[in-house]
Design a protein around this motif. Structure first.
Motif, mmCIF file in Angstrom:
data_model
loop_
_atom_site.group_PDB
_atom_site.id
_atom_site.type_symbol
_atom_site.label_atom_id
_atom_site.label_comp_id
_atom_site.label_asym_id
_atom_site.label_seq_id
_atom_site.Cartn_x
_atom_site.Cartn_y
_atom_site.Cartn_z
ATOM 1 N N ASN A 227 17.274 68.754 42.762
ATOM 2 C CA ASN A 227 18.372 67.870 43.152
ATOM 3 C C ASN A 227 19.720 68.583 43.008
ATOM 4 O O ASN A 227 20.528 68.255 42.159
ATOM 5 C CB ASN A 227 18.327 66.620 42.268
ATOM 6 N N THR A 228 19.964 69.575 43.871
ATOM 7 C CA THR A 228 21.211 70.338 43.777
ATOM 8 C C THR A 228 21.880 70.476 45.133
ATOM 9 O O THR A 228 21.205 70.542 46.170
ATOM 10 C CB THR A 228 20.960 71.741 43.179
ATOM 11 N N THR A 256 26.445 73.068 36.032
ATOM 12 C CA THR A 256 26.185 71.704 36.492
ATOM 13 C C THR A 256 26.621 71.536 37.948
ATOM 14 O O THR A 256 27.350 72.362 38.496
ATOM 15 C CB THR A 256 26.977 70.686 35.651
ATOM 16 N N GLU A 257 26.193 70.449 38.550
ATOM 17 C CA GLU A 257 26.576 70.150 39.938
ATOM 18 C C GLU A 257 28.090 69.994 40.062
ATOM 19 O O GLU A 257 28.687 70.433 41.035
ATOM 20 C CB GLU A 257 25.864 68.880 40.419
ATOM 21 N N ILE A 260 29.690 73.348 40.109
ATOM 22 C CA ILE A 260 29.490 74.000 41.421
ATOM 23 C C ILE A 260 30.505 73.464 42.429
ATOM 24 O O ILE A 260 31.144 74.218 43.163
ATOM 25 C CB ILE A 260 28.051 73.768 41.943
ATOM 26 N N LYS A 261 30.679 72.148 42.449
ATOM 27 C CA LYS A 261 31.606 71.542 43.414
ATOM 28 C C LYS A 261 33.051 71.988 43.172
ATOM 29 O O LYS A 261 33.801 72.239 44.113
ATOM 30 C CB LYS A 261 31.510 70.010 43.349
ATOM 31 N N THR A 262 33.427 72.066 41.897
ATOM 32 C CA THR A 262 34.787 72.529 41.573
ATOM 33 C C THR A 262 35.004 73.954 42.066
ATOM 34 O O THR A 262 36.034 74.273 42.674
ATOM 35 C CB THR A 262 35.002 72.476 40.045
ATOM 36 N N ALA A 263 34.022 74.814 41.835
ATOM 37 C CA ALA A 263 34.145 76.217 42.257
ATOM 38 C C ALA A 263 34.165 76.314 43.786
ATOM 39 O O ALA A 263 34.915 77.097 44.367
ATOM 40 C CB ALA A 263 32.987 77.032 41.685
ATOM 41 N N SER A 278 25.641 77.467 47.380
ATOM 42 C CA SER A 278 24.906 78.455 46.574
ATOM 43 C C SER A 278 25.831 79.564 46.084
ATOM 44 O O SER A 278 25.698 80.042 44.948
ATOM 45 C CB SER A 278 23.781 79.082 47.406
ATOM 46 N N SER A 279 26.751 79.995 46.933
ATOM 47 C CA SER A 279 27.664 81.082 46.557
ATOM 48 C C SER A 279 28.630 80.645 45.466
ATOM 49 O O SER A 279 29.036 81.446 44.618
ATOM 50 C CB SER A 279 28.472 81.528 47.776
ATOM 51 N N ALA A 280 29.013 79.382 45.502
ATOM 52 C CA ALA A 280 29.961 78.879 44.519
ATOM 53 C C ALA A 280 29.360 78.836 43.116
ATOM 54 O O ALA A 280 30.081 78.825 42.118
ATOM 55 C CB ALA A 280 30.437 77.487 44.916
ATOM 56 N N VAL A 281 28.039 78.838 43.038
ATOM 57 C CA VAL A 281 27.359 78.819 41.742
ATOM 58 C C VAL A 281 27.782 80.033 40.902
ATOM 59 O O VAL A 281 27.968 79.928 39.688
ATOM 60 C CB VAL A 281 25.824 78.782 41.949
#
Lengths: 314, 314
Positions: A227-228, A256-257, A260-263, A278-281
């Motif tokens: 669930n990502t 965390t999700e 990831i969204k912030t990045a 995926s890259s933002a991870v």
């Protein structure tokens, strides 16, 4: 586990060079300020078909005999590798058979067709995918190319880090996202051979932290859920790349999700480039461990930029 | 109307160079295939603060005496120019007074504050904006800088086209979006002085086609409504830039909201760069007039990349 010399790795790069872009390395003073370190973004979102996967796909095909090339290649993927193998095969005039779950979004099927990939649909289970691919291998004599668990694919993926290290030889570390393990294994091989001090670090969503758990347990772990937002990272490690990761990867950071969204937003808004979640991870991992990375010079592999704008909600 | 020599225009560029980025020129083979011409995207989305407006803002401030600089500059804007004047002023240690409607989104106010702009809020009418700005001029002795209707601003904006033409001297035309008229007027001045054959063409949404109508009627027309996704283009022409546009702009092409969205998606998805809807208007115009542009070499000014991801729905 096979070992590779500098010459081996440089040869891979020479071999695929005519078929790939040398992607730019970008920096953002604002992101450096926020992260309190210097990040060099290796932008594989600007690679052909929008992701690093082109590198491994073309290398795998180029390693086949002419006879085998004529019989074609086959893979099962609903993501970037399906497109990568299709476009790589097209540029060498090789048939590419792509096994896709019937449930795959039409937009992904269309993308493969644009690149002249020959789609065979199957029910959406791993078993069905493998059976369908095997049937094409048997019927056509085509060679199966796994999206991440194939040493030629892994070596091809490593050339992104090679280009980065040639321009930036003194990095403290290179951070990549971890999905099926092809990118990080290829990166780790290159980093290990070409540098003394540079570490290879993986970044993974908590939701699909199979690589993190695998490194602890010493065997390949699976994900119970997936669930990502980082949909490119739902795949799992394989027996070809896991030993390389075990040997050469320093650590894996989980995020965390929300992180990831912030990045992701930071990269989109501040760097003005489209990257996949995926890259933002990888950036999320650096921001999470700010103290550890403080004042370091960090290479970050932007794995791709193929975003379904109908799906995403920031 | 003042005229400008090559030397004048090159001097503007030399003057502002230390304060701006020379932005990259990108191409996309896939977009060229679709458009059936060769498009060179001058990427001002990668400019400081994410838009070409930085160029005009810094030029305007640099043309003031040291004494006037110390008293500061004032503008009224809720968009990119508010940020541009703030960051330009900050880099020269000059106070920047920004008049913003109280209704402006918090995110835009925050951006101005990041760059140390001093915000004065006012009711959201043009009259109130002008009155509030005038009061600051009277009280502080600050110099008013209009976002688009100021010859120093216009000359600064023209340097984006100058960089483009220095690299690509044989373009058939340069296409820019038209909002307040600063960018297209500056572009037209440069294109006229430095090239023989290159045309300057404007692109405008049907919803705010004041420039198109102004060129027909011969006087500055207003927009009755402003219902467009291209929010940077809602402003209208002024008495400084309109005569330049009349004299040097070849034509203005109008596009629908659907055409803008299609072009925006194409740039985001295929070039992997974030551009504002306003910038996509220029590509939409080229795609609309495919026959006219067929096989041409076209410069396209990507005006900016400041997108509010909370607002946009593709």
């Amino acid at each position: 586990m096979a070992t590779f010399s500098r010459e081996d790795l440089l040869n891979v790069h020479e071999r695929i060079k005519p078929y790939i872009h040398e992607t730019p390395i970008l920096t953002s003073s604002l992101i450096n300020e926020i992260a309190e370190c210097s990040i060099f973004f290796k932008c594989e979102n600007f690679q052909k078909m929008g992701a690093f996967k082109m590198r491994g796909a073309i290398n795998a095909i180029l390693q086949l005999s002419e006879e085998d090339q004529q019989k074609g290649v086959v893979t099962h993927s609903s993501g970037n590798f399906a497109q990568a193998l299709s476009i790589a095969a097209k540029s060498l005039n090789v048939p590419a058979y792509i096994v896709m779950p019937s449930s795959a979004p039409q937009v992904k099927k269309d993308a493969v067709k644009t690149y002249k990939g020959i789609i065979t649909e199957c029910p959406p289970t791993l078993q069905d995918r493998e059976k369908t691919a095997q049937k094409i291998v048997d019927d056509k004599g085509a060679t199966f190319v796994h999206p991440s668990n194939d040493i030629e694919v892994i070596l091809g993926q490593g050339t992104a880090a090679l280009e980065l290290i040639q321009k930036k030889p003194n990095l403290d570390c290179v951070v990549t996202p971890v999905g099926g393990g092809g990118l990080i294994a290829g990166t780790a091989l290159v980093v290990n051979v070409f540098t003394e001090k540079t570490k290879t670090i993986g970044a993974e969503p908590f939701e699909v932290d199979d690589a993190y758990r695998s490194l602890i347990s010493g065997k390949i772990e699976k994900n119970e859920s997936a669930n990502t937002i980082a949909d490119g990272l739902k795949t799992q490690l394989g027996d070809q790349n896991f030993p390389i990761i075990q040997k050469h990867v320093d650590s894996i950071i989980r995020v965390t999700e929300e992180e990831i969204k912030t990045a992701l937003k930071l990269i989109w808004e501040r760097m003005k480039i489209i990257v996949e979640p995926s890259s933002a991870v990888a950036l999320a991992a650096i921001l999470k461990k700010k103290k550890e990375f403080k004042n370091q010079e960090i290479g970050l592999l932007i794995s791709g930029g193929n975003v379904d704008f109908n799906q995403i909600q920031l």
